[in-house]
Motif scaffolding. Structure first.
Motif, PDB file in Angstrom:
ATOM      1  N   VAL A 273     -36.253  12.438  -4.090  1.00  0.00           N
ATOM      2  CA  VAL A 273     -35.087  11.547  -4.045  1.00  0.00           C
ATOM      3  C   VAL A 273     -34.349  11.664  -5.370  1.00  0.00           C
ATOM      4  CG1 VAL A 273     -36.009   9.889  -2.396  1.00  0.00           C
ATOM      5  CG2 VAL A 273     -36.475   9.593  -4.828  1.00  0.00           C
TER       6      VAL A 273
ATOM      7  N   ASN B 274     -32.192   9.147  -6.883  1.00  0.00           N
ATOM      8  CA  ASN B 274     -31.869   7.987  -7.716  1.00  0.00           C
ATOM      9  C   ASN B 274     -32.884   6.873  -7.489  1.00  0.00           C
ATOM     10  OD1 ASN B 274     -31.023   6.300  -5.463  1.00  0.00           O
ATOM     11  ND2 ASN B 274     -29.226   7.622  -5.373  1.00  0.00           N
TER      12      ASN B 274
ATOM     13  N   GLU C  12     -32.642   3.704  -6.424  1.00  0.00           N
ATOM     14  CA  GLU C  12     -32.600   2.942  -5.176  1.00  0.00           C
ATOM     15  C   GLU C  12     -33.368   3.685  -4.084  1.00  0.00           C
ATOM     16  OE1 GLU C  12     -29.901   3.257  -7.134  1.00  0.00           O
ATOM     17  OE2 GLU C  12     -29.915   1.159  -7.753  1.00  0.00           O
ATOM     18  N   ASP C  13     -33.112   5.020  -3.994  1.00  0.00           N
ATOM     19  CA  ASP C  13     -33.792   5.800  -2.962  1.00  0.00           C
ATOM     20  C   ASP C  13     -35.297   5.858  -3.222  1.00  0.00           C
ATOM     21  OD1 ASP C  13     -31.350   6.169  -1.912  1.00  0.00           O
ATOM     22  OD2 ASP C  13     -31.127   8.279  -2.442  1.00  0.00           O
TER      23      ASP C  13
ATOM     24  N   GLN D  84     -36.759   2.658  -2.013  1.00  0.00           N
ATOM     25  CA  GLN D  84     -36.733   2.671  -0.547  1.00  0.00           C
ATOM     26  C   GLN D  84     -37.881   3.536  -0.001  1.00  0.00           C
ATOM     27  OE1 GLN D  84     -35.043   0.680   1.303  1.00  0.00           O
ATOM     28  NE2 GLN D  84     -35.980   1.552   3.142  1.00  0.00           N
ATOM     29  N   ALA D  85     -38.039   4.735  -0.616  1.00  0.00           N
ATOM     30  CA  ALA D  85     -39.092   5.659  -0.167  1.00  0.00           C
ATOM     31  C   ALA D  85     -40.467   4.993  -0.283  1.00  0.00           C
ATOM     32  CB  ALA D  85     -39.046   6.941  -0.975  1.00  0.00           C
TER      33      ALA D  85
ATOM     34  N   SER E   3     -27.917   5.291 -12.371  1.00  0.00           N
ATOM     35  CA  SER E   3     -28.763   4.459 -11.523  1.00  0.00           C
ATOM     36  C   SER E   3     -29.828   3.755 -12.373  1.00  0.00           C
ATOM     37  CB  SER E   3     -29.339   5.341 -10.420  1.00  0.00           C
ATOM     38  OG  SER E   3     -30.723   5.224 -10.300  1.00  0.00           O
TER      39      SER E   3
END
Lengths: 225, 519
Positions: B13, B15, B17-18, B21-22, B40
């Protein structure tokens, strides 16, 4: 403006950052290109690029650290680390080149001993010395650590040893700047500074150079209280 | 690189945020994160959020990759440390060696961490001692966990002995912090302050030392010194949200408007990428800008710029906390207040109208400090009626908080309000007394009396319900009590899941339904 020196060092520091970034991007780009031509990775020149770029990188790191030490901005964080693991990693950093040049190495360090030092600073010092040994020695490197009184790390090689004038400079490695021999003096100067940051019980760390030792070549010693 | 080492299921990923999320989607064994991720979140923020929100396994290995010397990073983040740092450029061998070592260590330490997460302190301590004997290599990590357990068990003398022993040998930063913390916990703030002061000299990079010192100085009534201490810390590392907020609050106390504005400005800036941002820093920033405007020439360029900054801060606040009416109300009132500073009557009217509209359909409780802030502003703006409504609601909810009541008493014009809240408080306390001596009949009688004065107070209602359930448990005819409990719970309609009282409310609801089914 009070004097030109602080201005110069500030520019130097920011430039070093910039150069480091560029170097990193160049290396990443090279890796990406080589992904497509895997054969090229086995060429001797690839090893040269890797070695020289890591040399440039470590020089830049030392420059930056020296600047910070002078300005008392260098964070110093001594804590406990396993000494054997630490030394092994410094060797591993150079393993592609060691293998390419057919070097052998030995580590004689008690695996159970924890020692107190600033890991990232000492890593720069030891890794740089090993890098030099790979450059100047013939085929062998030995690292010994004696922890009976203090931490005494010796890096020995089987090269021609340190030149006489360098041995005489003990404690004042700025004199080592000599453009005709290609020695910038930075590595030893930096090692000295890092050693001196380590203090305990009114004792200061130090650096010693000699010739002979275990492998008959140069011996670099850093002693931390 | 990692695939060639035998890692499977590698996810890339780009950044923060990702990355978060992951980790919500899957529990990974290893996380490699760059520290610097552009605009980020940075790697440290990722690590902190993963830990705070419990998104990674106890044995997950987190390696931070950096471009330069890591010491400043290490010392700036004592609380949440990655398992290892790697400085670029690095080769396969180094990565593998670091991963191998971290995995071995994590496997050995993880059982201790699991016990700590379950708050099984005593068991965790025994395991620490066992691991120290079996794997002396990890002694320091174990001692640190053991210290944490002793602290949680309030065994302060043992905790102090442990850290003092380490510090006497070598000044290790976490142990030094620990010594100070224990002095503080043992109610010796003066000694703790001395220690933290020494620590900021010995380890100027360990920022927690400044935080502690400032906190104690503030409590000892030295706000000027506390501000100086925090200024030193934010100079070294401006990125910590809570440190900037505390600095802003102390500067406000010291009437140092410029420092206050700067601190909240930084807090808003660094909160952008953080899950821990709150409306406070936004509101306080606009408040401090308002204070700055009062001393500024209103035709200057500076004046215009400050107004623009405040307006954009309100816009950011409103969009970030879109779905939360209590925050929208707070923002509208603060916006009206700010517009009155710039004498923009139209805007004052506009935002007061918005505030009234939100209040009419608001369904959640407004916090105690927020209620005071809103009431103060509304009174100043001449909106006495709305101000009293909000204050009444708040007094009904928070009458057991003496600090709040003191402030509320100063603000209200309704003398009965505080008198009633005192009565409600007295009845509630009496009822609690009867509850603790298990006289449930008397307790229920007094809770009922308390609700006459504060019918919507969530705590009294929940206390009332809990006592009814207790009596129902012992009673041969429980139905009446249970039905009353159900009725009281049904009337609690303004509690949002974010409210600290919500957990208790939902547990009592569950129990009530369960008992009703069994009747």
């Amino acid at each position: 403006m009070k004097s030109s020196l602080p201005l110069f060092s500030t520019i130097l520091a920011s430039t070093v950052h910039d150069m480091k970034n560029s170097l990193g991007m160049m290396l990443e780009a090279l890796e990406a290109i080589l992904e497509e031509t895997p054969k090229a990775k086995s060429r001797k020149e690839y090893g040269v690029v890797q070695y020289e770029s890591s040399r440039v990188n470590s020089t830049l790191m030392q420059l930056l650290a020296t600047y910070k030490i002078e300005n008392e901005q260098m964070p110093f964080n001594p804590s406990y680390h396993n000494l054997y693991d630490f030394i092994e990693e410094q060797i591993l950093m150079h393993s592609p080149l060691l293998n390419a040049k057919g070097f052998t190495y030995s580590i004689d360090v008690d695996e159970t001993v924890d020692a107190i030092f600033d890991e990232s600073l000492l890593s720069m010092v030891v890794s740089n010395i090993i890098g030099n040994a790979v450059r100047y020695a013939h085929s062998e490197i030995a690292i010994i650590a004696d922890t009976s009184k203090n931490v005494n790390i010796s890096i020995c090689d089987n090269g021609p040893g340190y030149p006489g004038p360098m041995l005489e400079m003990a404690g004042d490695y700025l004199q080592g700047v000599n453009q005709s021999t290609g020695s910038t003096g930075l590595g030893l100067f930096f090692a000295q500074q890092v050693a001196e940051l380590h203090q305990h019980d009114n004792m200061k760390g130090s650096v010693k150079l000699s010739n002979g030792g275990l492998l008959g070549g140069g011996v670099f010693q850093i002693i931390l209280p | 690189m990692v695939s060639s080492m035998g890692c499977r299921d590698v996810r890339l990923v780009y950044n923060g945020e990702d990355a978060i999320q992951a980790c919500k989607e899957k529990k990974y064994d290893i996380i490699l994160s760059d520290y610097n991720l552009g605009d980020s979140k940075d790697g440290q923020q990722i690590l902190e959020e993963l830990n705070r929100f419990n998104l990674i396994k106890s044995n997950c290995v987190f390696i931070m990759i950096t471009a330069e010397n890591t010491t400043a990073m290490v010392m700036g983040a004592i609380e949440f440390q990655p398992d290892n740092y790697l400085t670029k450029p690095f080769n396969n061998n180094i990565l593998k060696s670091r991963l191998d070592k971290a995995i071995i260590k994590k496997e050995i330490i993880a059982p201790i961490v699991r016990l700590i997460k379950k708050k099984q302190w005593q068991e965790a301590i025994s395991l620490c001692e066992q691991v120290i004997i079996e794997s002396p290599k990890f002694k320091m990590a174990c001692l640190r966990h053991k210290f944490e357990c002793l602290k949680a068990l309030k065994q302060f003398d043992k905790a102090l002995e442990l850290t003092t022993k380490i510090v006497n040998e070598r000044p290790i930063s976490w142990a030094m912090l620990g010594v100070g913390e224990i002095f503080y916990a043992k109610n010796e703030p003066q000694r703790a302050a001395e220690l933290f002061n020494d620590m900021t000299l010995e380890f100027p990079m360990v920022l927690e030392g400044y935080d502690w010192l400032a906190k104690i100085q503030h409590e000892l009534g030295q706000p000027i010194e506390a501000q100086k201490t925090l200024l030193k810390a934010v100079k070294r590392s401006p990125k910590a949200l809570n440190r900037q907020k505390l600095l802003g609050e102390i500067a406000e106390e010291n009437d140092d408007i410029e420092t206050m504005a700067n601190a909240f400005r930084q807090a808003v800036k660094f909160g952008q990428n953080s899950a821990f941002a709150t409306p406070d820093e936004f509101i306080k920033l606009t408040k401090s800008i308002g204070l700055q405007l009062k001393t500024n020439n209103n035709s200057s360029n500076e004046y215009k710029k400050l107004i623009e900054e405040a307006e954009s801060t309100f816009a950011k606040l409103d969009s970030r906390f879109k779905a939360q009416p209590a925050i929208q109300l707070r923002s509208a009132v603060a916006h009206a207040d700010f517009s009155s500073v710039t004498k923009n009557e139209k805007k004052v009217e506009k935002y007061l109208a918005t505030a009234n509209k939100i209040y009419d359909r608001i369904e959640e409780h407004i916090g105690s400090a927020e209620s005071i802030e809103i009431t103060e502003s509304l009174k100043q703006l001449g909106q006495t009626e709305l101000a009293e409504c909000i204050l009444e609601d708040a007094v009904e909810q928070y009458f057991d908080d003496p600090q709040f009541i003191r402030k509320a008493a100063k603000l209200t014009t309704n003398k009965d309000l505080i008198a009633n809240s005192k009565k409600a408080n007295q009845y509630n306390n009496k009822a609690i007394h009867f509850f603790t001596i298990k006289d449930f009949d008397q307790a229920i009688e007094f809770f009922a009396k308390a609700t006459e004065y504060a019918p919507n107070n969530v705590n009294i209602n929940l206390n009332h319900v809990q006592t009814l359930l207790k009596r129902a448990q012992k009673s041969a005819l429980p139905l009446q009590d249970l039905e009353l409990a159900e009725e009281i719970l049904m009337l609690i309609t303004r509690l949002t899941p974010a409210d600290p009282r919500f957990a208790r409310y939902s547990e009592l609801s569950r129990l009530t339904q369960l008992m009703l089914q069994n009747v």
